[in-house]
Design an enzyme around this catalytic site. Sequence first.
Site, PDB file in Angstrom:
ATOM      1  N   HIS A 147      46.623  40.010  50.384  1.00 38.72           N
ATOM      2  CA  HIS A 147      45.752  40.220  49.240  1.00 38.72           C
ATOM      3  C   HIS A 147      46.525  40.838  48.041  1.00 38.72           C
ATOM      4  CE1 HIS A 147      43.866  40.254  52.871  1.00 38.72           C
ATOM      5  NE2 HIS A 147      42.624  39.870  52.314  1.00 38.72           N
TER       6      HIS A 147
ATOM      7  N   HIS B  29      30.604  35.042  55.160  1.00 35.40           N
ATOM      8  CA  HIS B  29      30.740  34.456  53.982  1.00 35.40           C
ATOM      9  C   HIS B  29      30.000  33.266  53.644  1.00 35.40           C
ATOM     10  CE1 HIS B  29      33.752  37.524  52.884  1.00 35.40           C
ATOM     11  NE2 HIS B  29      34.795  37.020  53.741  1.00 35.40           N
TER      12      HIS B  29
ATOM     13  N   HIS C  54      33.589  36.056  60.959  1.00 41.11           N
ATOM     14  CA  HIS C  54      33.705  36.857  59.585  1.00 41.11           C
ATOM     15  C   HIS C  54      33.746  35.784  58.497  1.00 41.11           C
ATOM     16  CE1 HIS C  54      35.475  39.708  56.855  1.00 41.11           C
ATOM     17  NE2 HIS C  54      36.186  38.480  56.124  1.00 41.11           N
ATOM     18  N   GLU C  55      34.391  34.544  58.715  1.00 42.26           N
ATOM     19  CA  GLU C  55      34.330  33.825  57.775  1.00 42.26           C
ATOM     20  C   GLU C  55      33.185  32.993  57.533  1.00 42.26           C
ATOM     21  OE1 GLU C  55      36.748  33.688  55.513  1.00 42.26           O
ATOM     22  OE2 GLU C  55      38.188  34.714  56.761  1.00 42.26           O
TER      23      GLU C  55
ATOM     24  N   TRP D 110      54.331  52.824  47.861  1.00 40.01           N
ATOM     25  CA  TRP D 110      53.524  52.202  49.030  1.00 40.01           C
ATOM     26  C   TRP D 110      53.606  52.997  50.289  1.00 40.01           C
ATOM     27  CZ3 TRP D 110      50.341  48.232  49.840  1.00 40.01           C
ATOM     28  CH2 TRP D 110      50.113  47.521  51.119  1.00 40.01           C
TER      29      TRP D 110
ATOM     30  N   GLU E 122      32.274  41.018  52.704  1.00 39.42           N
ATOM     31  CA  GLU E 122      33.060  41.185  53.852  1.00 39.42           C
ATOM     32  C   GLU E 122      32.574  41.831  55.105  1.00 39.42           C
ATOM     33  OE1 GLU E 122      35.727  39.740  53.694  1.00 39.42           O
ATOM     34  OE2 GLU E 122      35.982  39.605  51.504  1.00 39.42           O
TER      35      GLU E 122
HETATM   36  O1  X8Z Z   1      41.528  38.867  54.739  1.00 42.10           O
HETATM   37  C1  X8Z Z   1      40.580  38.941  55.398  1.00 42.10           C
HETATM   38  C2  X8Z Z   1      39.460  38.058  55.884  1.00 42.10           C
HETATM   39  C3  X8Z Z   1      39.368  37.039  54.533  1.00 42.10           C
HETATM   40  S1  X8Z Z   1      38.367  37.715  53.565  1.00 42.10           S
HETATM   41  C4  X8Z Z   1      40.077  37.052  57.043  1.00 42.10           C
HETATM   42  N1  X8Z Z   1      40.372  40.348  56.006  1.00 42.10           N
HETATM   43  C5  X8Z Z   1      41.359  41.446  55.726  1.00 42.10           C
HETATM   44  C6  X8Z Z   1      42.734  41.324  56.090  1.00 42.10           C
HETATM   45  O2  X8Z Z   1      42.992  40.318  57.022  1.00 42.10           O
HETATM   46  O3  X8Z Z   1      43.701  41.846  55.625  1.00 42.10           O
HETATM   47  C7  X8Z Z   1      39.488  40.664  56.924  1.00 42.10           C
HETATM   48  C8  X8Z Z   1      39.980  42.026  57.588  1.00 42.10           C
HETATM   49  C9  X8Z Z   1      40.886  42.700  56.466  1.00 42.10           C
HETATM   50 ZN    ZN Z   2      36.499  38.004  54.004  1.00 44.24          ZN
END
Ligand code: X8Z
Ligand code: ZN
Length: 609
Positions: free
Chosen positions: A508, A384, A380-381, A480, A408
């Site tokens: 996030h 990017h 995944h990384e 939530w 993503e």
């Molecule tokens: O945050 C991420 C990546 C980094 S962009 C590891 N993801 C989300 C999470 O971990 O909540 C990937 C899937 C969803």
């Molecule tokens: Zn990511």
Amino acid sequence: MLNKYSLSAVMLAVSVALLSCNQDSSSGKTASKPMLSSDDAKQFVDNAQLELEKISFPSATASWVYQTNINQDTAALSAYLSEKVSSLSSSLAKQAADFNNVEVDPDTRRKLDLMRNSLVLPAPANPEKSARLSQITSDLEGMYGSGKYCKTENDCMGLTDMSSVMSASRDEALLLEMWQGWRQVSPPMKALYEEEVELANEGARELGFTDISDLWRGSYDMPADDFAVELDRLWGQVKPFYDALHCHVRAELGNEYGTDKVPQDQPIPAHLLGNMWAQSWGNIYDIVKPKQELEVIDVTQALADHNYDEIKMVKQAESFFSSLGFEPLPDSFWERSQFVKPEGRDVVCHASAWDLDNKDDLRIKMCIQKTGEEFAVIHHELGHNYYQRAYKNQPLLYKNSANDGFHEAIGDTVALSITPKYLKEIGLVDSIPDASNDIGMLLKLALDKIAFVPFGLMVDQWRWKVFSGEVKPADYNKAWWELREKYQGVMAPVVRSSDAFDPGAKYHVPANTPYTRYFLAHILQFQFHKTLCDISGNTDPIHRCSIYGSKKAGEALNNMLEMGQSKTWQEALTTLTGNGEMDASAILDYFAPLKDWLDEQNQGRTCGF
Ligand code: X8Z
Ligand code: ZN
């Protein structure tokens, strides 16, 4: 332009001499605006990009230093530079609006629009407020990164270790302890978050948006409200499948933990799904797997059997991209990345990919665990990083993905090709389980991919309501959990206390990374996978297709990646797939054989939540 894919998107700015003529400095009065021409617009955009280049590297470096070594000094440095970037970005966005009624070529128009729409948390013009916003942003990130659960003063656990327990333990009381423990990190964030929302909303209003929700939803090459409808449409496509999966999982969890712990007519308690946030459920495959003993490859075990360490895992992922025709990663990637959690200092472990100089200084920051799950995160990384490198020759304002879901989706698309055939080809397993085992394989993957979809949606459904003021601070936590129950059918395992701020326990939220991107990515990656498999000449069922080694697929992918954000996402999607619509049929087709199996299992069960 995007340095770090996981934090805020473009936070760009510039002060442009051209526009300072709006202010008559001798009298202090505002002079009438000069007539602006399309040449002025082009010059403004060019100057903007130059200024952006200047601030981009120092601010990205400060952010890197902070996140890989959280302390008072790195926090101050990072907050200082992030204030510079965000006040400049907001000022630039305002100046761009001066060209709203000037006739300009489509390319300049797109760049002007991007300047306005790509901010994540726009700073208010008031310098104190702007500085305060940056301080809060930086503090929240640090609070999450250094967060710990301490049973006693000397017995503390960080998120990485707690997450490992959540994935492996089947001891309900221990799972509950971890779940509650991590959520002790977030109550102190709540007041700061509230203030942050207020300040950024002020910044958004100065730019002509109703609030930050309007801004966030408006960055998808279509009107904000249409985009929200588009999301509902996609979720509507996936929901019947999710309901079937949910029903099966709840029933099996009831068998494992007892129906007193998992009532069969209620949402599933959030601590039993193998993940700290109940966002992906692959770790409880053993509980919900088919009763007949199906052979499903355990990648974690295979990595251990073949002595893969963290670096070897990354090298292996790199070699997949190389097999598609992408250049190997630069030496600096290997020298500068953080692969393993360092001892003796706090870091933000949440995985991210960075492009510090908008050219070649690519890095990842992870605290890699030697598991199959993390092997996928590494892909995944790297997705990017390869995207960032593919668009490096674009003008700065186009150095981004077509929309954030595309960024993503790329690494995940590649990770869908980690099939048994691929694992055999690279020597991680000796044999390929035959097709009669496919239901097990599909179930394991659906627990991650299908289960994630409503979570990917609800996080920003919550934030949009918070940003718009529909949900007031007193109801942050209540709203939530209402959304968790509504979309995911997942509930808090214990009554939440009045000071709980559970959204803050998800990276996030304190880091202000928009989340809808992951929802989109989960839809898009299956569309990309299907197209790339077709291009590679695949004849296997789609869930057995690996594009490993296909230069043709690599070239097609690269053609889209190198466009960056120079065209709309609809055009980018058409470039790769021949169609400009996001469509969940691809994910549904991929898992279709599993749907029949789930429906059979669910006969006679009570479904729904
Ligand atoms: O945050 C991420 C990546 C980094 S962009 C590891 N993801 C989300 C999470 O971990 O909540 C990937 C899937 C969803
Ligand atoms: Zn990511």
